[in-house]
Motif scaffolding. Structure first.
Motif, PDB file in Angstrom:
ATOM      1  N   ALA A  64      -0.539 -11.367  18.746  1.00  0.00           N
ATOM      2  CA  ALA A  64       0.338 -10.332  19.198  1.00  0.00           C
ATOM      3  C   ALA A  64       0.205 -10.022  20.604  1.00  0.00           C
ATOM      4  O   ALA A  64       0.759  -9.636  21.331  1.00  0.00           O
ATOM      5  N   GLY A  65      -1.662  -9.932  20.921  1.00  0.00           N
ATOM      6  CA  GLY A  65      -1.884  -9.748  22.255  1.00  0.00           C
ATOM      7  C   GLY A  65      -1.299 -10.405  23.219  1.00  0.00           C
ATOM      8  O   GLY A  65      -0.801 -10.166  24.462  1.00  0.00           O
ATOM      9  N   TYR A  66      -1.321 -12.013  23.147  1.00  0.00           N
ATOM     10  CA  TYR A  66      -0.975 -12.744  23.978  1.00  0.00           C
ATOM     11  C   TYR A  66       0.765 -12.787  24.013  1.00  0.00           C
ATOM     12  O   TYR A  66       1.430 -12.944  25.285  1.00  0.00           O
ATOM     13  N   VAL A  69       1.408  -9.928  26.520  1.00  0.00           N
ATOM     14  CA  VAL A  69       1.158 -10.393  27.922  1.00  0.00           C
ATOM     15  C   VAL A  69       2.548 -11.336  28.573  1.00  0.00           C
ATOM     16  O   VAL A  69       3.131 -11.159  29.614  1.00  0.00           O
ATOM     17  N   LEU A  70       3.234 -11.831  27.506  1.00  0.00           N
ATOM     18  CA  LEU A  70       4.579 -12.717  28.023  1.00  0.00           C
ATOM     19  C   LEU A  70       5.564 -11.712  27.970  1.00  0.00           C
ATOM     20  O   LEU A  70       6.599 -12.010  28.839  1.00  0.00           O
ATOM     21  N   ILE A 114       3.762  -4.847  36.951  1.00  0.00           N
ATOM     22  CA  ILE A 114       3.546  -4.998  35.546  1.00  0.00           C
ATOM     23  C   ILE A 114       3.026  -6.533  35.417  1.00  0.00           C
ATOM     24  O   ILE A 114       2.216  -6.623  34.298  1.00  0.00           O
ATOM     25  N   LEU A 115       3.069  -7.309  36.251  1.00  0.00           N
ATOM     26  CA  LEU A 115       2.363  -8.680  35.980  1.00  0.00           C
ATOM     27  C   LEU A 115       0.972  -8.479  36.240  1.00  0.00           C
ATOM     28  O   LEU A 115       0.242  -9.015  35.504  1.00  0.00           O
ATOM     29  N   PHE A 135      -1.720  -9.164  33.038  1.00  0.00           N
ATOM     30  CA  PHE A 135      -3.052 -10.147  33.553  1.00  0.00           C
ATOM     31  C   PHE A 135      -4.458  -9.415  32.629  1.00  0.00           C
ATOM     32  O   PHE A 135      -5.251  -9.960  32.056  1.00  0.00           O
ATOM     33  N   ALA A 136      -4.337  -8.224  33.144  1.00  0.00           N
ATOM     34  CA  ALA A 136      -5.429  -7.228  32.477  1.00  0.00           C
ATOM     35  C   ALA A 136      -5.556  -7.270  31.234  1.00  0.00           C
ATOM     36  O   ALA A 136      -6.552  -7.317  30.411  1.00  0.00           O
ATOM     37  N   ILE A 137      -4.503  -7.189  30.491  1.00  0.00           N
ATOM     38  CA  ILE A 137      -4.325  -7.155  29.016  1.00  0.00           C
ATOM     39  C   ILE A 137      -4.706  -8.517  28.641  1.00  0.00           C
ATOM     40  O   ILE A 137      -5.549  -8.678  27.461  1.00  0.00           O
TER      41      ILE A 137
END
Length: 374
Positions: free
Chosen positions: A75-77, A80-81, A161-162, A166-168
């Motif tokens: 879910a985290g990745y 990110v997408l 937001i990109l 990346f930080a996430i």
């Protein structure tokens, strides 16, 4: 770099708050880019909550089969997408679909991090849930702050937001190895809430309803009563969010000193007093102070109720948390709308007095409920 269990759990909660709040400063850009009016934007924004509500009831079953770690990382990745897509959508339909997908990912992510938080409390044999939710609030401040600073410095919204995405990704990668991999290969994908779990869900519904109503209506109450400009009208929510964050960060210490029952008795009563103060059109500073009391009073209600879910034995923890959480989260979606209908027929002051009455119900039943949870 290998994080400790406690640090990884705190980071997971920061990520959840960071994600949802980073989207907020982007809303005006998206609205202007697509050319949406207020009504169209409101309908599109409902997709975020709808996505979470779709997956939260079944997230517990998924955790039981895959474990928190895989669901958390997946879910985290996905977040990110999905996040960068919000800056480049070109239609209301595309925005709604993207927000729905983000809601799905956030629902799964939140379930995984809350179940892992229960595991962490058990593994370390300490009361930590309030602090974890405090770090979620810190993440909200950091997410909104990061986006606001980047965009204020002239960084293009898509690049800003990109950067957040990346930080996430980094945070998820660092924390995922310490997320528990406990799972259950048997049991249903979803269980109907019953007994103490149902009661906890209803109490969470009231608490989330109160929180969401402050977010959506505090500025309108201040501007309507006292004709404040937009900057000062926002102070109500600032006061609420500040005391809630501070209360949660101090919450575990307060729980160890005063105990769950006392916290769940006096916390909601303080919130009720705050709601009464907000409804009195005496001076705007009193209303802002009322919102500060609401934040302090509600700060530890949901964390303590979630912690009680982890101690009950009538349902598996993964199914119990998602069942109670789904009922509670419905308060965020339907509560502010219900307050709007009440305000239309009567007034916002009357609506906030009703919230005061509802929070006293939490004070009446929450202490008894956590005693039944074990």
């Amino acid at each position: 770099m290998r994080l400790g269990l406690l640090t990884a759990t705190r980071l997971a909660n920061i990520v959840a708050g960071y994600t949802i709040s980073a989207w907020a400063p982007l809303i005006p850009h998206v609205q202007a880019q697509i050319g949406l009016n207020t009504g169209q934007l409101g309908l599109a924004l409902l997709a975020l909550g709808a996505g979470s509500m779709t997956t939260m009831p079944i997230a517990g079953g998924l955790v039981g089969r895959t474990g928190c770690r895989r669901l958390f990382a997946g879910a985290g990745y996905a977040i990110v997408l999905i996040l960068p897509l919000l800056a480049i959508v070109r239609s209301a339909a595309a925005l709604a679909v993207t927000l729905f997908a983000l809601g799905v990912a956030l629902g799964l992510f939140s379930c995984a991090r809350n179940l892992h938080a229960i595991y962490t409390e058990r593994a370390l044999d300490r009361r930590l849930m309030s602090g974890f939710h405090g770090f979620y609030s810190v993440g909200c401040i950091l997410g909104a702050g990061t986006m606001s600073l980047l965009m204020g410095a002239g960084v293009a919204p898509s690049l800003a937001i990109l950067t957040v995405a990346f930080a996430i990704m980094v945070a998820v990668t660092l924390s995922a190895p310490r997320i528990t991999d406990e799972r259950s290969t048997s049991g249903p994908a979803y269980a109907r809430p019953r007994g103490v779990v149902l009661t906890i869900g209803i109490l969470c519904f009231i608490a989330f309803m109160a929180e969401g109503s402050v977010l959506d209506w505090s500025a309108l109450l201040l501007s309507g009563h006292f004709r404040l400009d937009a900057a000062r009208a926002g102070l109500g929510y600032v006061a609420f969010a500040s005391t809630m964050t501070a209360g949660r960060l101090l919450g575990d210490r307060l729980v160890r000193r005063f105990g769950d029952r006392l916290m769940l008795t006096f916390g909601p009563l303080i919130a009720a007093l705050g709601f009464v103060a907000t409804a009195l059109p005496l001076h705007w500073t009193l209303t802002v102070g009322g919102f500060a009391l609401v934040g302090a009073g509600l700060a530890n209600v949901v964390p303590l109720l979630y912690s009680a879910v982890g101690r009950q034995t009538i349902m598996p923890q993964n199914l119990a948390l998602t069942a109670a959480g789904s009922i509670g989260f419905a308060g965020v979606l339907t509560g502010p709308a219900a307050i709007g209908f009440v305000a239309q027929w009567t007034s916002l002051s009357t609506a906030f007095l009703i919230l005061a009455m509802l929070t006293t119900i939490v004070a009446r039943y929450a202490p008894r409920t956590i005693s039944r949870s074990g």
